[in-house]
Design a protein around this motif. Structure first.
Motif, PDB file in Angstrom:
ATOM      1  N   PRO A   1       9.258 -31.012 -23.954  1.00 51.22           N
ATOM      2  CA  PRO A   1       8.323 -30.566 -22.910  1.00 51.22           C
ATOM      3  C   PRO A   1       7.011 -30.018 -23.481  1.00 51.22           C
ATOM      4  O   PRO A   1       6.079 -29.778 -22.718  1.00 51.22           O
ATOM      5  N   ASP A   2       6.947 -29.813 -24.809  1.00 59.28           N
ATOM      6  CA  ASP A   2       5.688 -29.358 -25.428  1.00 59.28           C
ATOM      7  C   ASP A   2       5.133 -30.433 -26.365  1.00 59.28           C
ATOM      8  O   ASP A   2       4.388 -30.139 -27.288  1.00 59.28           O
ATOM      9  N   LYS A   3       5.507 -31.685 -26.101  1.00 54.91           N
ATOM     10  CA  LYS A   3       5.091 -32.778 -27.003  1.00 54.91           C
ATOM     11  C   LYS A   3       3.571 -32.890 -27.124  1.00 54.91           C
ATOM     12  O   LYS A   3       3.041 -33.299 -28.154  1.00 54.91           O
ATOM     13  N   ASP A   4       2.854 -32.498 -26.063  1.00 57.90           N
ATOM     14  CA  ASP A   4       1.386 -32.624 -26.087  1.00 57.90           C
ATOM     15  C   ASP A   4       0.702 -31.322 -26.503  1.00 57.90           C
ATOM     16  O   ASP A   4      -0.532 -31.221 -26.468  1.00 57.90           O
ATOM     17  N   GLY A   5       1.479 -30.313 -26.852  1.00 57.38           N
ATOM     18  CA  GLY A   5       0.874 -29.072 -27.327  1.00 57.38           C
ATOM     19  C   GLY A   5       1.696 -27.853 -26.972  1.00 57.38           C
ATOM     20  O   GLY A   5       2.303 -27.784 -25.901  1.00 57.38           O
ATOM     21  N   VAL A   6       1.739 -26.915 -27.921  1.00 59.24           N
ATOM     22  CA  VAL A   6       2.402 -25.629 -27.695  1.00 59.24           C
ATOM     23  C   VAL A   6       1.285 -24.662 -27.327  1.00 59.24           C
ATOM     24  O   VAL A   6       0.581 -24.164 -28.195  1.00 59.24           O
ATOM     25  N   TYR A   7       1.114 -24.434 -26.038  1.00 63.37           N
ATOM     26  CA  TYR A   7      -0.018 -23.631 -25.568  1.00 63.37           C
ATOM     27  C   TYR A   7       0.320 -22.134 -25.569  1.00 63.37           C
ATOM     28  O   TYR A   7       1.388 -21.714 -26.011  1.00 63.37           O
TER      29      TYR A   7
ATOM     30  N   SER B   1       2.266 -31.940 -21.753  1.00 62.88           N
ATOM     31  CA  SER B   1       1.907 -31.915 -20.344  1.00 62.88           C
ATOM     32  C   SER B   1       3.103 -32.456 -19.550  1.00 62.88           C
ATOM     33  O   SER B   1       3.770 -33.329 -20.087  1.00 62.88           O
ATOM     34  N   PRO B   2       3.331 -32.102 -18.284  1.00 68.38           N
ATOM     35  CA  PRO B   2       2.577 -31.149 -17.485  1.00 68.38           C
ATOM     36  C   PRO B   2       2.784 -29.729 -17.999  1.00 68.38           C
ATOM     37  O   PRO B   2       3.566 -29.521 -18.935  1.00 68.38           O
ATOM     38  N   GLU B   3       2.126 -28.771 -17.387  1.00 66.13           N
ATOM     39  CA  GLU B   3       2.254 -27.374 -17.824  1.00 66.13           C
ATOM     40  C   GLU B   3       3.582 -26.797 -17.351  1.00 66.13           C
ATOM     41  O   GLU B   3       3.821 -26.678 -16.144  1.00 66.13           O
TER      42      GLU B   3
ATOM     43  N   PRO C   1      12.257 -26.974 -20.235  1.00 66.74           N
ATOM     44  CA  PRO C   1      11.536 -25.755 -19.882  1.00 66.74           C
ATOM     45  C   PRO C   1      12.387 -24.823 -19.014  1.00 66.74           C
ATOM     46  O   PRO C   1      13.306 -25.279 -18.342  1.00 66.74           O
ATOM     47  N   VAL C   2      12.018 -23.521 -19.035  1.00 67.24           N
ATOM     48  CA  VAL C   2      12.725 -22.575 -18.158  1.00 67.24           C
ATOM     49  C   VAL C   2      12.036 -22.504 -16.787  1.00 67.24           C
ATOM     50  O   VAL C   2      12.636 -22.059 -15.819  1.00 67.24           O
ATOM     51  N   ILE C   3      10.799 -22.893 -16.699  1.00 67.64           N
ATOM     52  CA  ILE C   3      10.131 -23.086 -15.389  1.00 67.64           C
ATOM     53  C   ILE C   3       9.431 -24.440 -15.474  1.00 67.64           C
ATOM     54  O   ILE C   3       8.584 -24.657 -16.343  1.00 67.64           O
ATOM     55  N   ASN C   4       9.812 -25.340 -14.565  1.00 71.79           N
ATOM     56  CA  ASN C   4       9.303 -26.707 -14.738  1.00 71.79           C
ATOM     57  C   ASN C   4       8.181 -27.097 -13.799  1.00 71.79           C
ATOM     58  O   ASN C   4       7.671 -28.217 -13.886  1.00 71.79           O
TER      59      ASN C   4
ATOM     60  N   ALA D   1      -0.818 -25.270  -4.071  1.00 78.75           N
ATOM     61  CA  ALA D   1      -1.771 -26.160  -4.750  1.00 78.75           C
ATOM     62  C   ALA D   1      -2.526 -25.313  -5.777  1.00 78.75           C
ATOM     63  O   ALA D   1      -3.338 -24.460  -5.411  1.00 78.75           O
ATOM     64  N   VAL D   2      -2.221 -25.543  -7.058  1.00 80.26           N
ATOM     65  CA  VAL D   2      -2.780 -24.671  -8.095  1.00 80.26           C
ATOM     66  C   VAL D   2      -3.776 -25.417  -8.981  1.00 80.26           C
ATOM     67  O   VAL D   2      -3.742 -26.643  -9.092  1.00 80.26           O
ATOM     68  N   THR D   3      -4.656 -24.630  -9.630  1.00 79.93           N
ATOM     69  CA  THR D   3      -5.655 -25.207 -10.545  1.00 79.93           C
ATOM     70  C   THR D   3      -5.144 -25.234 -11.982  1.00 79.93           C
ATOM     71  O   THR D   3      -5.811 -25.760 -12.869  1.00 79.93           O
ATOM     72  N   GLY D   4      -3.973 -24.648 -12.226  1.00 82.39           N
ATOM     73  CA  GLY D   4      -3.390 -24.603 -13.558  1.00 82.39           C
ATOM     74  C   GLY D   4      -2.158 -23.726 -13.505  1.00 82.39           C
ATOM     75  O   GLY D   4      -1.927 -23.029 -12.497  1.00 82.39           O
ATOM     76  N   PHE D   5      -1.352 -23.749 -14.585  1.00 74.49           N
ATOM     77  CA  PHE D   5      -0.082 -23.015 -14.545  1.00 74.49           C
ATOM     78  C   PHE D   5       0.337 -22.752 -15.985  1.00 74.49           C
ATOM     79  O   PHE D   5       1.152 -23.469 -16.545  1.00 74.49           O
ATOM     80  N   ARG D   6      -0.275 -21.713 -16.607  1.00 80.57           N
ATOM     81  CA  ARG D   6      -0.014 -21.551 -18.042  1.00 80.57           C
ATOM     82  C   ARG D   6      -0.203 -20.111 -18.534  1.00 80.57           C
ATOM     83  O   ARG D   6      -0.688 -19.256 -17.822  1.00 80.57           O
ATOM     84  N   ASP D   7       0.193 -19.910 -19.798  1.00 75.42           N
ATOM     85  CA  ASP D   7      -0.081 -18.693 -20.579  1.00 75.42           C
ATOM     86  C   ASP D   7       0.722 -17.478 -20.102  1.00 75.42           C
ATOM     87  O   ASP D   7       0.154 -16.444 -19.712  1.00 75.42           O
ATOM     88  N   PRO D   8       2.064 -17.553 -20.132  1.00 77.86           N
ATOM     89  CA  PRO D   8       2.877 -16.456 -19.611  1.00 77.86           C
ATOM     90  C   PRO D   8       2.673 -15.129 -20.354  1.00 77.86           C
ATOM     91  O   PRO D   8       2.428 -15.099 -21.556  1.00 77.86           O
ATOM     92  N   CYS D   9       2.782 -14.046 -19.573  1.00 73.84           N
ATOM     93  CA  CYS D   9       2.761 -12.674 -20.112  1.00 73.84           C
ATOM     94  C   CYS D   9       3.996 -11.987 -19.548  1.00 73.84           C
ATOM     95  O   CYS D   9       4.153 -11.911 -18.331  1.00 73.84           O
ATOM     96  N   VAL D  10       4.894 -11.537 -20.418  1.00 72.93           N
ATOM     97  CA  VAL D  10       6.201 -11.020 -19.975  1.00 72.93           C
ATOM     98  C   VAL D  10       6.346  -9.553 -20.378  1.00 72.93           C
ATOM     99  O   VAL D  10       5.926  -9.156 -21.460  1.00 72.93           O
ATOM    100  N   TRP D  11       6.946  -8.740 -19.509  1.00 68.95           N
ATOM    101  CA  TRP D  11       7.252  -7.348 -19.823  1.00 68.95           C
ATOM    102  C   TRP D  11       8.568  -6.971 -19.139  1.00 68.95           C
ATOM    103  O   TRP D  11       9.060  -7.678 -18.277  1.00 68.95           O
ATOM    104  N   ARG D  12       9.111  -5.813 -19.549  1.00 70.22           N
ATOM    105  CA  ARG D  12      10.402  -5.391 -19.021  1.00 70.22           C
ATOM    106  C   ARG D  12      10.222  -4.175 -18.116  1.00 70.22           C
ATOM    107  O   ARG D  12       9.459  -3.271 -18.447  1.00 70.22           O
ATOM    108  N   GLU D  13      10.917  -4.168 -17.003  1.00 68.53           N
ATOM    109  CA  GLU D  13      10.997  -2.973 -16.160  1.00 68.53           C
ATOM    110  C   GLU D  13      12.470  -2.584 -16.057  1.00 68.53           C
ATOM    111  O   GLU D  13      13.331  -3.290 -16.586  1.00 68.53           O
ATOM    112  N   ASP D  14      12.789  -1.483 -15.352  1.00 65.98           N
ATOM    113  CA  ASP D  14      14.171  -1.002 -15.298  1.00 65.98           C
ATOM    114  C   ASP D  14      15.137  -2.063 -14.774  1.00 65.98           C
ATOM    115  O   ASP D  14      16.277  -2.150 -15.216  1.00 65.98           O
TER     116      ASP D  14
END
Ligand code: DQQ
Length: 473
Positions: A89-95, A114-116, A137-140, A147-160
């Motif tokens: 799923p990242d054959k075209d790039g590890v973004y 691609s796709p993202e 992928p974990v989200i495909n 209808a989105v203009t893009g879907f990339r660059d995750p930022c993850v954090w932990r809450e309780d």
């Protein structure tokens, strides 16, 4: 001589290549990725094409480079962390993406193209090697029906109650958006709602590289708007973000895709990609492209905006020191300093504008001023400026004047903290305006530093200049 030996020698001899900003060994770098403090060290990943000094788009060139530092100053290169997997799923790039500590297991969450789609990878040897999750992928796809203009660059954090993730996106016809997801295990994700949506006219149609973190009593959302990194400071309750203040992380137009981390002292430290201001052909010929900005320390100002300063650790690089006090500068006395020059220097100056219309410094100035870069305050426009019209005699470099708004309170002096590292200029003004620039002087003697005033006289209250050492042995 082998290709790589020849390239290394060319890079070492290149007068434009910075000496105390982080760079990969060669070739292309863009976004900082997944900065994380792990077992007493700062780890920095970055978007990297290890084979050539260009991005390569979605042609499978994009990797995650990796480096580590004990002090945010000296860095050691580590093996490439992630490469595209043929047929995966990242054959075209590890973004771009982030890295979190999942109860002792370092876990990277990134965008595959691609796709993202969103993917994960883990390490069981303290981040030296990485294994991609076999069910990636974990989200495909983006949320169904959106209808989105893009879907990339995750930022993850932990809450309780579990993990949360923002994905950079934009809602077609409306504006950039940071989409909020939730998970118990970093693998199964549920879409909640947009954490925040902008207006396309004001903050663009697509938000890349969202970053979200607590700072003091508030929360900060960073978004990169296909041009600039913006910040919002606000409150975060019931998984809703309500901005109260907004600003630009850097007014130069070269600082982009910023991402932050928290260290063992609880400090919020920001990294950002500094783009090039020269042609693609010049980048290709030089064998390198892209620089990481000096790490920046974030805190909250009393008015609710961000305070941004270089991290104090950088003082370790200071060598010979020159000090100046109470110098009266008039249009006719403007001149170069006689006892110092250089292309790897740090300047801390406090300037009283007096009745001058413009007052500031010249750097990378050649004898006779054929080349020079002006860094100054304009009283009427209330702006910090970097004038590059004569920074270089080369024909193919950017020369537009860069400006950042900064209103000085009554009696407030302009405090400039400037880092010149060959072709990189980073300017911090009074903790509240940053302006990063690129200049490419052609002459080996464009090393002068001076003061100038226009339309009246001004006073340099104090100035320290240090020669700065290289971060590479
Ligand atoms: N760079 C990455 C993307 C991101 C962009 C690709 C921002 O993931 O959106 O290299 O500069």
């Amino acid at each position: 001589m082998s290709f790589w030996t020849e390239l290394r020698e060319k890079l070492a001899a290149d007068p434009q290549r910075p000496r105390y900003h982080f760079l990969p060994p060669a070739n292309w770098m863009n976004d900082p990725n997944g900065p994380i403090f792990w077992k007493g060290k700062y780890h920095l990943f970055y978007q990297h094409n290890p084979y050539a000094p260009f991005h390569g788009g979605r042609s499978g060139t994009m990797h995650w480079g990796h480096a580590v530092s004990k002090d945010l100053v000296y860095w050691t290169h580590l093996p490439i962390a992630l490469a595209p997997t043929p047929g995966g799923p990242d054959k075209d790039g590890v973004y771009s993406g982030c890295c979190v500590d999942n109860d002792g297991v370092p876990t990277i969450i990134y965008t595959g193209v691609s796709p993202e789609v969103q993917c994960i990878a883990t390490s069981d040897d303290d981040m030296i090697t990485w294994k991609k999750y076999s069910e990636n992928p974990v989200i495909n796809s983006p949320p169904i029906g959106m209808a989105v203009t893009g879907f990339r660059d995750p930022c993850v954090w932990r809450e309780d109650d579990g993990w949360y993730m923002l994905i950079g996106s934009g809602i077609k016809g409306i504006g950039g958006a940071a989409l909020l997801y939730k998970s118990k295990d970093l693998i199964n994700w549920e879409y909640l709602h947009p954490l925040y949506v902008g207006e396309k006219e004001r903050t663009g149609t697509m938000w890349e590289c969202p970053d979200f973190f607590p700072l003091g009593e508030k929360y900060v959302l960073l978004v990169s708007t296909l041009g600039t990194t913006l910040y919002f400071v606000g409150t975060y309750t019931d998984h809703k973000f309500r901005p109260e203040a907004q600003g630009n992380m850097d007014f130069g137009g070269y600082f982009y895709a910023a991402r932050s981390m928290v260290d063992d002292k609880g400090r919020r430290i920001l990294f950002g990609w500094i783009k090039e201001g020269r042609s693609a052909a010049a980048q290709w010929a030089s064998g390198w492209s892209g620089v990481q900005a000096l790490p920046r320390l974030l805190s909250l100002r009393e008015d609710g905006t961000l305070n941004i300063e270089p991290v104090p650790e950088l003082k370790a690089l200071q060598s010979e020191h020159h000090r100046y006090e109470d110098i009266h500068v008039t249009p006719s006395s403007s001149s170069l300093l006689e006892d110092i020059q250089g292309d790897c220097i740090e300047i801390e100056a406090e300037l009283n504008l007096g009745d001058a219309k413009e007052f500031g410094l010249k750097v990378r100035s050649s004898p006779g001023d054929a080349e020079e870069t002006l860094i100054f305050y304009n009283r009427e426009k209330k702006s910090l400026n970097v004038n590059r019209e004569r920074s270089s005699l080369y024909p193919d470099v950017s020369r537009e004047i860069q400006k950042g708004p900064i209103e000085l309170a009554n009696g407030e002096n302009l405090k400039l903290h400037i880092f010149i590292d060959r072709s990189v200029v980073e300017v911090f003004a009074n903790g509240r305006v940053c302006l990063t620039s690129r200049i490419y002087p052609s002459r080996v003697d464009s090393l002068g530093i001076g003061l100038f005033a226009r339309g009246g006289s001004a006073t340099l209250k104090s100035m320290s200049i240090w020669e700065i050492k290289s971060i590479w042995q």
